[in-house]
Design an enzyme around this catalytic site. Structure first.
Site, PDB file in Angstrom:
ATOM      1  N   CYS A 192       0.850  -1.187   0.000  1.00  0.00           N
ATOM      2  CA  CYS A 192       0.000   0.000   0.000  1.00  0.00           C
ATOM      3  C   CYS A 192       0.887   1.239   0.000  1.00  0.00           C
ATOM      4  CB  CYS A 192      -0.902  -0.014   1.234  1.00  0.00           C
ATOM      5  SG  CYS A 192      -1.708   1.560   1.579  1.00  0.00           S
ATOM      6  N   GLU A 193       0.661   2.152  -0.924  1.00  0.00           N
ATOM      7  CA  GLU A 193       1.514   3.326  -1.012  1.00  0.00           C
ATOM      8  C   GLU A 193       1.240   4.344   0.096  1.00  0.00           C
ATOM      9  OE1 GLU A 193      -0.827   6.273  -4.122  1.00  0.00           O
ATOM     10  OE2 GLU A 193       0.617   4.853  -4.938  1.00  0.00           O
ATOM     11  N   HIS A 213       0.764   3.499   3.502  1.00  0.00           N
ATOM     12  CA  HIS A 213       1.389   3.129   4.773  1.00  0.00           C
ATOM     13  C   HIS A 213       2.587   2.192   4.607  1.00  0.00           C
ATOM     14  CE1 HIS A 213      -2.856   4.127   5.834  1.00  0.00           C
ATOM     15  NE2 HIS A 213      -2.257   4.787   6.793  1.00  0.00           N
ATOM     16  N   GLN A 268      -5.181  -0.515  -4.690  1.00  0.00           N
ATOM     17  CA  GLN A 268      -5.798  -1.634  -5.395  1.00  0.00           C
ATOM     18  C   GLN A 268      -6.576  -1.188  -6.624  1.00  0.00           C
ATOM     19  OE1 GLN A 268      -7.743  -4.534  -2.870  1.00  0.00           O
ATOM     20  NE2 GLN A 268      -9.137  -5.159  -4.497  1.00  0.00           N
ATOM     21  N   HIS A 273      -6.100  -5.914   3.135  1.00  0.00           N
ATOM     22  CA  HIS A 273      -5.143  -4.829   3.346  1.00  0.00           C
ATOM     23  C   HIS A 273      -4.710  -4.793   4.802  1.00  0.00           C
ATOM     24  CE1 HIS A 273      -5.713  -2.581  -0.571  1.00  0.00           C
ATOM     25  NE2 HIS A 273      -6.664  -3.507  -0.620  1.00  0.00           N
ATOM     26  N   CYS A 322      -3.171  -2.567   6.293  1.00  0.00           N
ATOM     27  CA  CYS A 322      -3.380  -1.255   6.904  1.00  0.00           C
ATOM     28  C   CYS A 322      -4.749  -1.164   7.569  1.00  0.00           C
ATOM     29  CB  CYS A 322      -3.212  -0.139   5.870  1.00  0.00           C
ATOM     30  SG  CYS A 322      -4.352  -0.230   4.475  1.00  0.00           S
TER      31      CYS A 322
END
Length: 227
Positions: A117-118, A120, A158, A186, A188
């Site tokens: 995930c960009e 976190h 995503q 995810h 996060c």
């Protein structure tokens, strides 16, 4: 070898492990003859220093045995997890597109994917399901999984990942239609934040006949998501 990257937050340049210094010295001559390898090695050292700074700012002792090589290992891991930036679909497709008089749906489902995930920099992972309607051309089935790998090995969201996979297949094959669905968990949302263990995100990207014909679209979703 100089590393032109940001210094530590406290104004002091973090130490580099003896192992990485040894590696730099050992390969310095080769790197002079191969600028690309030299640049990659410099980037690795910069990333290693950044991880050492992060650990120090978290209050850890980076000289203790368990963490001595952690910055270097983390740097190598991050390079691997983002290796998709250096790859294109044309690199992996090669001669794997074939002329074939086949117009029925091709579906490859349950393709494992892992990405970061960009927002976190924590993982999300799940399955990709791909379908396309050939227009006189087909592609080696493993190449569809390789396309997923290229785009998932980058910092992602995503929604964008789903569209990039679909667009890549569309540009390479020019099929009558493309449909991609991704189901992912995810971290996060699991490890932090709302901490919902069972939440799953589903995204789709469709084009061509899959967008125009509800019957064909329904068939795909039934094949992809049917348990």
């Amino acid at each position: 070898m100089e590393c032109h990257c940001a210094s530590a937050l406290n104004g002091k340049e973090p130490a580099v492990t003896k192992a990485s210094k040894c590696t730099e010295s050992k390969h310095s001559c080769k790197e002079e003859n191969d600028p690309k390898k030299g640049a990659d090695s410099t980037k690795l050292v910069c990333i290693e220093k950044a991880y050492r700074t992060i650990l120090s700012e978290l209050g850890e002792n980076t000289e203790r045995e368990g963490l001595l090589r952690t910055p270097l290992r983390a740097a190598k891991a991050m390079k691997f997890l983002t290796k998709g930036y250096k790859e294109t679909i044309y690199d992996i497709l090669n001669d794997a597109i074939f002329d074939e008089n086949h117009e029925e749906v091709v579906v490859v489902k349950d393709i494992d994917l892992f990405s970061l995930c960009e927002h976190h920099l924590v993982p999300f992972f799940g399955k990709a399901h791909i379908a396309y309607l050939p227009n006189k051309k087909v592609v080696g089935l493993s190449k569809l999984a390789r396309i997923v790998e290229i785009f998932s090995r980058r910092l992602q969201v995503q929604e964008r990942l789903t569209k990039q996979i679909a667009k890549a297949i569309e540009e390479a094959l020019q099929p009558a239609g493309v449909a991609v669905v991704i189901e992912a968990v995810h971290m996060c949302m699991v490890m932090r934040g709302v901490q919902k263990m069972n939440a799953k995100t589903v995204t789709s990207s469709i084009s061509g006949l899959y967008l125009e014909d509800p019957k064909i679209r329904a068939e795909f979703f039934s094949l992809a998501l049917g348990k």
